[in-house]
Design an enzyme around this catalytic site. Structure first.
Site, PDB file in Angstrom:
ATOM      1  CB  SER A 120      -0.902  -0.006   1.221  1.00 19.19           C
ATOM      2  OG  SER A 120      -0.247   0.026   2.426  1.00 19.19           O
ATOM      3  CD  GLU A 153      -3.120   3.211  -5.167  1.00 12.78           C
ATOM      4  OE1 GLU A 153      -3.216   4.286  -5.049  1.00 12.78           O
ATOM      5  OE2 GLU A 153      -3.266   2.493  -4.012  1.00 12.78           O
ATOM      6  CG  ASN A 191      -2.528   3.802   1.954  1.00 13.50           C
ATOM      7  OD1 ASN A 191      -3.972   4.071   2.432  1.00 13.50           O
ATOM      8  ND2 ASN A 191      -2.309   2.548   1.649  1.00 13.50           N
TER       9      ASN A 191
END
Length: 296
Positions: A120, A153, A191
């Site tokens: 992430s 993503e 993020n």
């Protein structure tokens, strides 16, 4: 490069088992791998339970559910991934651990295999440097929980080839996901925006602006978020949130990304969130770590 038919997933936790479930229900042969056999069994149990819930809600036929379970194999031996067309890594959010795994996979899997990371926040380019196939390394960041959340993503490293990028986009579409694409910058898209919001919620709690309940209610009802930022942090894992904030702070060099001291303190105290029974909120643990108190 070969069409993707066999998917390997490394990591039997919530993310890895969720990714394996999606791939199996979408008709791919899947190998779910974890070095911890008990974690692997928990992951398989979670997959079966989740699939059964989809069937009970009429969102998946029993025939498709049975086929998915048949397509899923489990292993504790990395060598069993030798025939996979793509391997998606979903282990702990640690650059060192991921680099070590990618180096091992590079020596085991076939030359045409794509290595994808569910990271992430960690640089895909740096992960790729541990392999002899940097053109075949890419980020494929699923949202939590993967069987429910519609987004993937996709992150291109500095050397990721156009062909691999196109193949992974096609794979994500076959998995029923909406795709967003990011260059390889710290935190990528989601993020880069989400974690500073969570960090700011911790600062609001830390400095006594409001109670945790009012902070979360304010964001749920005031901005139409399905979960408040502190509740969401517990769901993600406070250790994961802290790790991502450190990546943002180190990679972007801006003090606005400095982790809140209260977030650091909670992690130091072992209050990691829902997965361990206590974080910002308590989730029914009979005995929990001492609660750090907000301090001004």
């Amino acid at each position: 490069m070969e069409e993707i038919k066999r998917v390997g997933v490394v990591g039997g936790g919530q993310m890895g088992s969720g990714i394996a479930q999606i791939a199996a229900t979408c008709g791919f042969d899947v190998i779910l791998l974890d070095s911890d056999s008990s974690a692997l069994q928990r992951g398989l149990h979670n997959i079966q339970s989740s699939i059964n819930r989809f069937v009970s809600k009429g969102q998946l036929s029993q025939a498709m559910a049975d086929d998915a379970i048949m397509r899923l194999k489990c292993s504790t031996d990395l060598r069993d991934l030798h025939s996979a067309d793509i391997i998606i890594e979903a282990i702990v959010e640690s650059e060192g651990s991921k680099k070590e795994l990618f180096s091992q996979l590079d020596r085991i899997v076939k030359d045409s295999a794509i290595l994808a990371s569910n990271t992430s926040s960690i640089s895909i380019t740096r992960l790729a440097t541990t392999t002899r196939r940097p053109r075949q390394v890419i980020g494929m960041h699923f949202m939590n929980p993967p069987p429910i959340m519609k987004l993937v993503e996709i992150v291109r490293g500095a050397d990721t080839s156009d062909e691999v990028f196109a193949i992974v986009k096609t794979l994500a579409k076959r998995l029923g996901k909406t795709i967003i694409c990011s260059l390889d910058f710290p935190g990528f898209i989601v993020n880069r925006i989400l974690m500073p919001m969570i960090n700011e919620a911790f600062f609001a709690l830390y400095t006594g602006v409001a109670t945790k309940e009012d902070i979360d209610t304010g964001m749920k009802l005031g901005t139409n978020h399905p979960m408040g930022p502190l509740e969401l942090a517990d769901f993600i894992g406070l250790d994961v949130c802290l790790s991502i904030m450190k990546v943002l702070h180190s990679g972007l060099g801006d003090s606005k990304y400095l982790p809140c001291p209260l977030l650091v303190q909670y992690v130091d105290a072992g209050r990691l969130g829902k997965k361990c029974g206590v974080g910002v909120y308590s989730y029914g643990m009979k005995s929990s770590p001492t609660s750090p108190q907000p301090r001004i």
